[in-house]
Write an enzyme that holds these catalytic residues in place. Sequence first.
Site, PDB file in Angstrom:
ATOM      1  N   LYS A 194       0.861  -1.182   0.000  1.00 51.61           N
ATOM      2  CA  LYS A 194       0.000   0.000   0.000  1.00 51.61           C
ATOM      3  C   LYS A 194       0.893   1.226   0.000  1.00 51.61           C
ATOM      4  O   LYS A 194       2.062   1.141   0.398  1.00 51.61           O
ATOM      5  CB  LYS A 194      -0.868  -0.009   1.272  1.00 51.61           C
TER       6      LYS A 194
ATOM      7  N   GLY B 176     -20.758   6.430   5.587  1.00 46.71           N
ATOM      8  CA  GLY B 176     -19.882   6.870   4.492  1.00 46.71           C
ATOM      9  C   GLY B 176     -20.445   6.490   3.140  1.00 46.71           C
ATOM     10  O   GLY B 176     -20.356   5.329   2.729  1.00 46.71           O
ATOM     11  N   VAL B 177     -21.050   7.461   2.452  1.00 47.05           N
ATOM     12  CA  VAL B 177     -21.563   7.181   1.104  1.00 47.05           C
ATOM     13  C   VAL B 177     -20.658   7.860   0.073  1.00 47.05           C
ATOM     14  O   VAL B 177     -21.058   8.776  -0.640  1.00 47.05           O
ATOM     15  CB  VAL B 177     -23.055   7.571   0.922  1.00 47.05           C
ATOM     16  N   GLY B 178     -19.419   7.387   0.040  1.00 44.79           N
ATOM     17  CA  GLY B 178     -18.454   7.822  -0.974  1.00 44.79           C
ATOM     18  C   GLY B 178     -18.578   6.889  -2.161  1.00 44.79           C
ATOM     19  O   GLY B 178     -19.678   6.443  -2.502  1.00 44.79           O
TER      20      GLY B 178
ATOM     21  N   VAL C 283     -17.716   3.641  -2.716  1.00 46.53           N
ATOM     22  CA  VAL C 283     -18.259   2.301  -2.475  1.00 46.53           C
ATOM     23  C   VAL C 283     -19.632   2.384  -1.808  1.00 46.53           C
ATOM     24  O   VAL C 283     -20.587   1.714  -2.226  1.00 46.53           O
ATOM     25  CB  VAL C 283     -17.305   1.447  -1.601  1.00 46.53           C
TER      26      VAL C 283
HETATM   27  P1  NAD Z   1     -14.415   7.491  -0.438  1.00 46.61           P
HETATM   28  O1  NAD Z   1     -13.451   8.504   0.082  1.00 46.61           O
HETATM   29  O2  NAD Z   1     -14.997   7.699  -1.791  1.00 46.61           O
HETATM   30  O3  NAD Z   1     -15.637   7.360   0.581  1.00 46.61           O
HETATM   31  C1  NAD Z   1     -15.522   7.454   1.944  1.00 46.61           C
HETATM   32  C2  NAD Z   1     -16.687   8.293   2.441  1.00 46.61           C
HETATM   33  O4  NAD Z   1     -16.688   8.277   3.860  1.00 46.61           O
HETATM   34  C3  NAD Z   1     -16.595   9.751   2.001  1.00 46.61           C
HETATM   35  O5  NAD Z   1     -17.801  10.155   1.404  1.00 46.61           O
HETATM   36  C4  NAD Z   1     -16.327  10.498   3.294  1.00 46.61           C
HETATM   37  O6  NAD Z   1     -16.858  11.798   3.312  1.00 46.61           O
HETATM   38  C5  NAD Z   1     -16.981   9.602   4.303  1.00 46.61           C
HETATM   39  N1  NAD Z   1     -16.517   9.724   5.679  1.00 46.61           N
HETATM   40  C6  NAD Z   1     -15.253   9.916   6.129  1.00 46.61           C
HETATM   41  N2  NAD Z   1     -15.255   9.958   7.478  1.00 46.61           N
HETATM   42  C7  NAD Z   1     -16.530   9.781   7.876  1.00 46.61           C
HETATM   43  C8  NAD Z   1     -17.172   9.719   9.134  1.00 46.61           C
HETATM   44  N3  NAD Z   1     -16.494   9.857  10.276  1.00 46.61           N
HETATM   45  N4  NAD Z   1     -18.495   9.506   9.162  1.00 46.61           N
HETATM   46  C9  NAD Z   1     -19.210   9.374   8.018  1.00 46.61           C
HETATM   47  N5  NAD Z   1     -18.655   9.427   6.793  1.00 46.61           N
HETATM   48  C10 NAD Z   1     -17.339   9.638   6.732  1.00 46.61           C
HETATM   49  O7  NAD Z   1     -13.708   6.081  -0.320  1.00 46.61           O
HETATM   50  P2  NAD Z   1     -14.173   4.703  -0.972  1.00 46.61           P
HETATM   51  O8  NAD Z   1     -13.365   4.445  -2.162  1.00 46.61           O
HETATM   52  O9  NAD Z   1     -15.663   4.671  -1.062  1.00 46.61           O
HETATM   53  O10 NAD Z   1     -13.695   3.689   0.152  1.00 46.61           O
HETATM   54  C11 NAD Z   1     -14.388   3.564   1.378  1.00 46.61           C
HETATM   55  C12 NAD Z   1     -13.680   2.561   2.261  1.00 46.61           C
HETATM   56  O11 NAD Z   1     -13.622   1.303   1.602  1.00 46.61           O
HETATM   57  C13 NAD Z   1     -12.223   2.930   2.599  1.00 46.61           C
HETATM   58  O12 NAD Z   1     -11.920   2.464   3.874  1.00 46.61           O
HETATM   59  C14 NAD Z   1     -11.427   2.154   1.569  1.00 46.61           C
HETATM   60  O13 NAD Z   1     -10.128   1.887   2.008  1.00 46.61           O
HETATM   61  C15 NAD Z   1     -12.264   0.895   1.463  1.00 46.61           C
HETATM   62  N6  NAD Z   1     -12.108   0.186   0.198  1.00 46.61           N
HETATM   63  C16 NAD Z   1     -12.413   0.815  -0.968  1.00 46.61           C
HETATM   64  C17 NAD Z   1     -12.269   0.118  -2.168  1.00 46.61           C
HETATM   65  C18 NAD Z   1     -12.638   0.757  -3.480  1.00 46.61           C
HETATM   66  O14 NAD Z   1     -12.808   0.037  -4.465  1.00 46.61           O
HETATM   67  N7  NAD Z   1     -12.806   2.075  -3.545  1.00 46.61           N
HETATM   68  C19 NAD Z   1     -11.807  -1.188  -2.165  1.00 46.61           C
HETATM   69  C20 NAD Z   1     -11.516  -1.812  -0.951  1.00 46.61           C
HETATM   70  C21 NAD Z   1     -11.673  -1.097   0.231  1.00 46.61           C
END
Ligand code: NAD
Length: 371
Positions: free
Chosen positions: A80, A179-181, A183
């Site tokens: 990573k 967290g609605v980012g 994923v």
């Molecule tokens: P992202 O940054 O798009 O989404 C994360 C969301 O969480 C954001 O909208 C952010 O504003 C929100 N957030 C942060 N802190 C918060 C809190 N305290 N309370 C509520 N919301 C909060 O990231 P992502 O790509 O969607 O990934 C999300 C998680 O999944 C991460 O931990 C990442 O490591 C893991 N992950 C992602 C992938 C992928 O394909 N993107 C794959 C494996 C694991």
Amino acid sequence: MSVFSNPFFSDHEEVVFVHDDSAGLRAIIAIHDTTLGPALGGLRLWPYANEDEALTDVLRLSRGMTYKAAIAGLNLGGGKSVIMGDPAIKSEPLFRSFGRYIQGLAGRYITAEDVNINVEDIEFIHQETEYAVGIHPEHGGSGDPSPFTAWGAFQGMRAALEKTFGQADWASRSIAIQGVGHVGMHLARLLRKEKARVFVTDIHADRVQRAVEEYGCEAVSGEQIYDLKVDVFAPCALGGSINPETLPRLRCKIVAGSANNQLATPECGTELDRRGILYTPDYALNAGGLINVALEIEGYHRELAERRVNAVYDIIRRIFEQAETRGIPTWQAADAIAEERIAALRPARGRYLENPPMRSIRHIERASVSR
Ligand code: NAD
């Protein structure tokens, strides 16, 4: 700051500190274990308070990637990288400089997307190194991995619901997504399509609003999310959300989300088990993104990727079976499955070093000197 005495140092093979002032780059690359193949894992851009925090994050995340690849049956090791910086300040020089350092590792580490990194950023990196995946479909890549991560998480959640209730029966289930980012939003869409009741929270109000307006989710505050009486709590933000403070508040039956390192400590996983909450190990549940991007190495096929990501369902079922058979919590069963695969292959494979000709040349030179 010391690497070897960091509590999350876990026999990592290599930790590289990167600095390029002209590009505003300060980064750490951690290669945890390459027994199964080159270390693959995403790049995270985050405003870490200090270097210790960044180091701890990259050590934990890279170890998780080793376990994720191993449990998913991939021929990949775990690594990573993190860039210490402001996500609002991205630039072409920043990512191209980072790409050159990746190229310098000669294939021992392959980078990809993680938090605050998108396909455009990976494209800049890819201009300097072949060791990047998650590149744009126009260039033969798979693009954004998050729909695959969400699909895998959805399949794993199905396995957890079947284990707990006998059947998924989505329409009568409630899920709280933290967290609605990337994923979390895809997951919300999939769950709402099945008519599940979905509660969402995020520190970005516009994302919550989108989930409510587009998918019919219900908004709750960042604090409320822990107290909801729901079937599933799905942490999809950052790590550590299951900790000694939040754990006693949980009223869910299942924890199943995409975030890496959800458990602040392994003991939190044991405590969930003791309380009768089924924990779906994070690195197994969120393996869909990795399974998808890994296909870029051998030549990407979207349909094949979709089929392979379905395997998350079987992986999660196997973890539950092993936990039951061995009488251990699910986090421990997942670790055991991953560790046993690596241990079985270690004698046959050793470490992955991309440049064997260089090594053999040096070896011959040394041998001739000693003669
Ligand atoms: P992202 O940054 O798009 O989404 C994360 C969301 O969480 C954001 O909208 C952010 O504003 C929100 N957030 C942060 N802190 C918060 C809190 N305290 N309370 C509520 N919301 C909060 O990231 P992502 O790509 O969607 O990934 C999300 C998680 O999944 C991460 O931990 C990442 O490591 C893991 N992950 C992602 C992938 C992928 O394909 N993107 C794959 C494996 C694991």
